[in-house]
Design a protein around this motif. Structure first.
Motif, PDB file in Angstrom:
ATOM      1  N   ASN A 232      45.064  31.809  41.331  1.00 48.65           N
ATOM      2  CA  ASN A 232      45.049  33.027  40.529  1.00 48.65           C
ATOM      3  C   ASN A 232      45.334  32.701  39.072  1.00 48.65           C
ATOM      4  O   ASN A 232      44.755  33.274  38.158  1.00 48.65           O
TER       5      ASN A 232
ATOM      6  N   GLU B  55      42.452  31.235  37.387  1.00 55.58           N
ATOM      7  CA  GLU B  55      41.332  32.131  37.163  1.00 55.58           C
ATOM      8  C   GLU B  55      41.247  32.607  35.712  1.00 55.58           C
ATOM      9  O   GLU B  55      40.169  32.776  35.168  1.00 55.58           O
TER      10      GLU B  55
ATOM     11  N   HIS C 158      39.517  30.427  33.430  1.00 51.94           N
ATOM     12  CA  HIS C 158      38.289  29.918  34.023  1.00 51.94           C
ATOM     13  C   HIS C 158      37.142  29.891  33.025  1.00 51.94           C
ATOM     14  O   HIS C 158      36.405  28.927  32.921  1.00 51.94           O
TER      15      HIS C 158
ATOM     16  N   TRP D 125      36.729  29.400  43.116  1.00 53.03           N
ATOM     17  CA  TRP D 125      37.631  30.332  43.787  1.00 53.03           C
ATOM     18  C   TRP D 125      37.261  31.783  43.513  1.00 53.03           C
ATOM     19  O   TRP D 125      37.214  32.605  44.398  1.00 53.03           O
ATOM     20  N   HIS D 126      36.982  32.056  42.260  1.00 55.12           N
ATOM     21  CA  HIS D 126      36.783  33.473  41.915  1.00 55.12           C
ATOM     22  C   HIS D 126      35.537  34.057  42.568  1.00 55.12           C
ATOM     23  O   HIS D 126      35.431  35.247  42.747  1.00 55.12           O
TER      24      HIS D 126
ATOM     25  N   GLU E  24      37.003  34.961  46.072  1.00 59.14           N
ATOM     26  CA  GLU E  24      38.387  35.403  46.176  1.00 59.14           C
ATOM     27  C   GLU E  24      38.589  36.589  47.114  1.00 59.14           C
ATOM     28  O   GLU E  24      39.360  36.516  48.070  1.00 59.14           O
TER      29      GLU E  24
END
Lengths: 216, 830
Positions: free
Chosen positions: B27, B30, B33, B50-51, B54
């Motif tokens: 997180n 992010e 990012h 990841w995003h 997520e």
């Protein structure tokens, strides 16, 4: 409602009430119905039951009607069946379908249970020999299924046989090889239907109100 | 046990510890990012995105965690779960998980939001509950249930709300920004008994069916009522006290009925739609199971859209459609629906309880007001008792079978509050209700108190009070026959005494239903074979066939299946001839592949019939061992033709390829193998020992070897036209051959073939039956299993005593007897 209580045979009603456990109102209503069926006579014959419209569609109709004329349901060691019954007998049969009172002890419950099951048993045991034989049971099942159309006689037989085998395996357990299963005795019948809670099932709501006008 | 507790807890903790910091780290990442991405030049082979994932990732991760939590609860079993109900355990695990999340985040990032709860978790639980509702019982007690659900809930809401208000006015809670309407709103949300919590607790204490249906039916329907009450009071609060006049109150009452009955009606409409849909899915059976979920959910959402009661809508959709869609769909789809339903409901239940625990670990929602909380607990508890006893007192005047005092105690004690209350509390509008957080925390405490404490003490209470328990799980065929007879007798007696009673209505409804509704909603074909008793008979037969096979496999040969527990019965007539006419049509629909799969079906169906308990997991858990074993055996052992391996890919069919020739082929193979085995049997020395050896090692080499063994075995061409005597003997020596020739240790292979030949091809079935005329041993000969399919199979065996090798077989059986006994017990029980 009130009109029945002032009938002349009030005393008669009271003794009946004691005997069968119905209230006076209920007896009054049932008596009315009885007269309606018997066309105001004091006795009821098998033919009279044919007048009940809704009964015509009942697959096990004959057995039920027969139960009303079965002596075993009136006296402990009665045998055979009667040709006609009076109001007292009618009421006695009806009393098998009375709901138990709110507060009953365990023993009372057992007595009620036995009585109800005995009634059922007698209904199946048509030849009155104390056992429901395979033949008798098949007959019941066949009649039960006779209205469901698609099922043939063979299926009914199969179902009866399966049920009978089940009973045999439950109640007798291990049998000697050459033994022959006679049929269901009353004790076995009690045992099989232990889980059925018949005392809470085989009941009819007898109202204190007359509804005979509504249904013929 | 404590070590395993520790182990599972550790596992859960481990997962959380591992996963959470990771997520936190991610997180954090992010945010920068974008910054990173701009810096990247050139092609990256592996990217960490990841995003992108997520949201779904978190969802699925939590589902996974919930699954593991549930698993650990179940696996702990015995010691802990016998004391604390599963739901309570899940909440406690939730506390722990919540603690971990909080420790990582310093705030609660995950909690149960009303949206998730009402739109994604609740519908399937309600649908499951209503789909598995024992209809007859439900409708028979509908009057009482409605009284409890409507009057009882209103009473609870009003009494709790007003009492709290009174206490507040009296100064028991200090200074709060709250008024009468807010108290009533709170009362309405806390009033309802929660179906999720009730099922979770009551399924573990098997109370009698009437008591169960009363509590359960009430909890299901009163959810609808609470939501309606909640909405009405919420509207009142929004309107503000002074502006409420008689018209508004009248509108509120009207809306209550419109919302409740409108929702129910909508549900019934959707149920009809669903039934009509399943009438038409003959050609795409693969998706028909999906319709019930889609339409069920649709009914929920539509009701929500029209601001009708969504819970009542989906409830009635499930209750009304079950009978017809089960008749319309093929058995496989019904099984799919059942399993999927349980899976979804069980899953959401787990998630709900877990999150109820997790949500608690959050500083933000905890507002403590001793007076308010304690008084709420007391009032909720007391008014429930008063409500139940008062309503039962009234109901008992009308009920045919009165509700006993003990049952009333359990009913009032079973007033568990749950996630619906929490969901409603979390939905409160903070602007209008200043004390929202106090309400949430009070609701949570009430939920914990009822689910954990009352849940724990429920079982001892039930035992202590000697509440009538559910008598047994499985109805026997005799009982069902008697039930049927009962219905007719009761109706007849009512007719004779000239009363329009319950039975009159029931029968009238049945006739109407038979004539019009079934005509409309059920496939013509299904309508015909739908008879209740017949289906039971059918199931019994299937069960027997399956038992027969698995028993045969365990013993190494089908021919000598016999059961120690079963009674020996001798009827006057030979069953052979009697069943002759009937069996072909049983066989007809019990073809090869169904033979495999129906094992699951029957055991599942068998469980659901008693209708005593709607438990979500109990059934599966109870039978799963049995099921698995039998299923596994069947799958592994049933004959696999070479055609079977030629798979074609199709999204809508996954049946096994079959052709008419196959039966013939199987038959010939069987015959060959018999001849083969006969030959080698003459040479074999010590059959008994070998068989014993196989049995010790039953799973050995089951999976593979079918195809090759078949090839090996059947190279020797045998005469397919066999006389009955030789084949009879051969059959029992197959095992030896098998060993000698093919060298594959799979004792169950032969039985497979036998099963198949018998089950699949009625035309020559009689022939094989006659071929197997053998006298196994004097004892075995007479011990007849008690069911018709077996009876039929084995009947001919009794006739003939003419085997010369019977002494050998007698040996075999003595050795087998000892070790197989427990199994047989199991099977005869079924």
């Amino acid at each position: 409602m009130g009109s029945f209580q002032s009938l002349p045979d009030d005393h008669h009603y009271r003794t009946l009430s004691k005997k069968t456990g119905f209230s006076l109102e209920q007896i009054g209503i049932l008596h009315n119905r009885f007269k309606q069926l018997s066309l105001n006579e004091e006795i009821l014959r098998r033919d009279d039951f044919n007048k009940v419209q809704d009964l015509k569609d009942n697959p096990i109709r004959s057995q039920i009607v027969e139960a009303f004329f079965d002596r075993r349901n009136f006296h402990k060691d009665g045998v055979g069946s009667m040709e006609e019954i009076g109001f007292e007998e009618f009421l006695t049969v009806m009393s098998y379908f009375r709901a138990p009172a709110l507060h009953t002890t365990e023993e009372q419950r057992e007595v009620i249970r036995r009585a109800k099951l005995r009634f059922l048993f007698n209904m199946h045991d048509t030849d009155n020999d104390g056992t429901i034989t395979l033949e008798e049971y098949r007959h019941v099942v066949e009649e039960l299924l006779s209205r469901s159309g698609s099922l043939g006689k063979e299926t009914a037989k199969g179902i009866a046989d399966t049920a009978m085998l089940e009973v045999a395996s439950i109640s007798v357990g291990q049998m000697a090889p050459d033994e022959f299963y006679e049929g269901i005795t009353f004790e076995q019948f009690l045992k099989i239907l232990k889980g059925l809670e018949i005392e809470t099932r085989m009941n009819i709501h007898f109202l204190n109100m007359d509804t005979t006008v509504l249904c013929k | 046990m404590s070590t395993s507790v520790g182990f599972y807890l550790w596992r859960t903790v481990f997962i959380l510890c591992l996963v959470n910091p990771l997520m936190q780290g991610l997180n954090g990442e992010e945010s920068n990012h974008h910054h990173k991405e701009t810096n990247i030049t050139g092609l990256q082979i592996v990217k960490f995105q990841w995003h992108h994932v997520e949201a779904p990732y978190l969802v699925i991760l939590w589902v996974f965690v919930a699954g593991v939590a549930k698993l650990s609860v179940i696996e702990l079993n015995l010691n802990v779960t016998s004391v604390i109900p599963e739901s309570g355990m899940l909440i406690i695990i939730g506390f722990i998980l919540g603690g971990i999340v909080w420790a990582a985040d310093m705030e609660q990032t995950f909690k149960l939001t009303p949206t998730i709860f009402f739109y994604y978790l609740l519908p399937q639980i309600i649908l499951d509950a209503s789909y598995f509702m024992p209809n007859k019982l439900f409708f028979r007690n509908l009057g009482s249930i409605l009284i409890y659900a409507i009057v009882g809930t209103c009473w609870n809401a009003a009494a709790v709300g007003l009492s709290l208000w009174g206490c507040y006015e009296a100064g028991a809670m200090g200074q709060m920004d709250i008024g009468l309407l807010q108290f009533l709103l709170f009362g309405s949300l806390i009033a309802a008994v929660d179906p999720v919590a009730v099922i979770a607790v009551f399924e573990e204490v098997h109370v009698n069916e009437v008591l169960f249906i009363l509590v359960f039916g009430e909890s299901l329907l009163n959810d609808g009522v609470t939501v309606v009450l909640y909405n009405v009071f919420d509207a009142f609060v929004a309107l503000g006290g002074p502006r409420i006049n008689a018209t508004e109150i009248f509108n509120g009452i009207v809306s209550f009925f419109v919302v409740a009955f409108g929702g129910s009606f909508l549900g019934i409409l959707f149920a009809v739609l669903l039934c009509l849909l399943t009438r038409r899915t003959k050609n795409i059976q693969i998706i028909e199971a999906g319709f019930i979920f889609v339409v069920g959910y649709l009914s929920y959402l539509t009701a929500e859209m029209l601001s009708l009661s969504a819970i009542l809508s989906i409830t009635f959709c499930g209750v009304c459609c079950q009978k017809y869609i089960n008749a319309n769909m093929v058995e496989k789809s019904v099984t799919t629906v059942r399993h999927t339903m349980k899976l979804l409901a069980n899953g959401s239940e787990t998630i709900i309880f877990l999150f109820l625990g997790i949500t608690a670990i959050d500083k933000a929602i905890w507002v403590w007001n001793t007076g308010f909380i304690i008084l709420t607990l007391i009032f909720v508890f007391i008014y429930r008792i008063i409500g139940v006893f008062f309503l039962t007192w009234i109901l008992n005047k009308f009920r045919l079978v009165p509700i006993e005092v003990i049952d009333q105690v359990v009913m009032s004690y079973g007033g568990l509050r749950g996630a619906v209350a929490y969901g409603l509390a979390a939905m409160l509008d903070e602007d209008r209700i200043k004390e929202k957080n106090l309400m949430i925390s009070t609701t949570l405490i009430v939920v914990y108190f009822t689910v954990i404490l009352q849940g724990i003490s429920m079982k001892p209470l039930v035992q202590w009070l000697k509440v009538k328990r559910a008598s047994h799980s499985d109805l026997k065929l005799v009982e069902k026959l008697n039930n049927r007879a009962f219905d007719h007798i009761l109706a007849a007696v009512e007719d004779i005494c000239g009363r329009i009673g319950d039975n009159w209505w029931t029968r009238g409804w049945n006739r109407f239903e038979e004539k019009y509704i079934s005509w409309l909603l059920i496939k013509p074909k299904a309508r015909k074979n739908r008879d209740y008793l017949f289906s039971i008979f059918h199931k019994l037969n299937l069960e027997d066939a399956i038992n027969y096979v698995s028993q045969g496999e365990q013993q190494g040969s089908l021919a000598f299946v016999r059961s120690e527990q079963a009674a020996n019965i001798d009827f006057k007539k030979q069953f052979d001839s009697e069943f002759g006419d009937m069996m072909p049509d049983m066989m007809g629909d019990m073809n090869y592949e169904k033979g495999i799969e129906n094992n699951a079906v029957t055991s599942f169906v068998r469980d659901s019939i008693p209708s005593v308990c709607l438990d979500i997991h109990g059934q599966d858990r109870k039978k799963s061992v049995d099921d698995f074993n039998a299923h596994h055996l069947l799958q592994q052992h049933l004959y696999r033709s070479r055609k079977h391996h030629r798979h074609k890919y199709s999204r809508s069919h996954f049946s096994i390829n079959q052709s008419a020739d196959e039966m013939q082929e199987i038959f010939q193979r069987t015959m060959r193998s018999r001849l083969e085995s006969f030959k080698s049997a003459k040479m074999s020395v010590n059959p008994a020992k070998k068989i014993k050896h196989y049995r010790k090692d039953p799973t050995h080499m089951m999976g593979n070897g079918h195809a090759e063994s078949a090839d090996n075995l059947y190279k020797v061409e045998g005469d397919t036209a066999l006389n009955s005597e030789t084949s009879a003997k051969k059959k029992h020596f197959t095992l030896d051959t098998y060993r000698v020739k093919a060298g594959i240790e799979n004792p169950a292979f032969m039985p497979d073939m036998d099963m198949d030949t018998a089950m699949q091809s009625p035309p020559w079935l009689t022939e094989t039956e006659m071929d197997t005329v053998v006298a196994p041993s004097q004892r075995a000969q007479r011990r007849l299993p008690w069911t018709p399919s077996r009876q039929r199979r084995l009947a001919p065996m009794r006739i003939s005593n003419s085997s010369t090798d019977s002494f050998l077989m007698a040996d075999v059986f003595i050795t087998e007897d000892v070790s197989e006994e427990p199994d047989q017990k199991d099977q005869t029980k079924m």
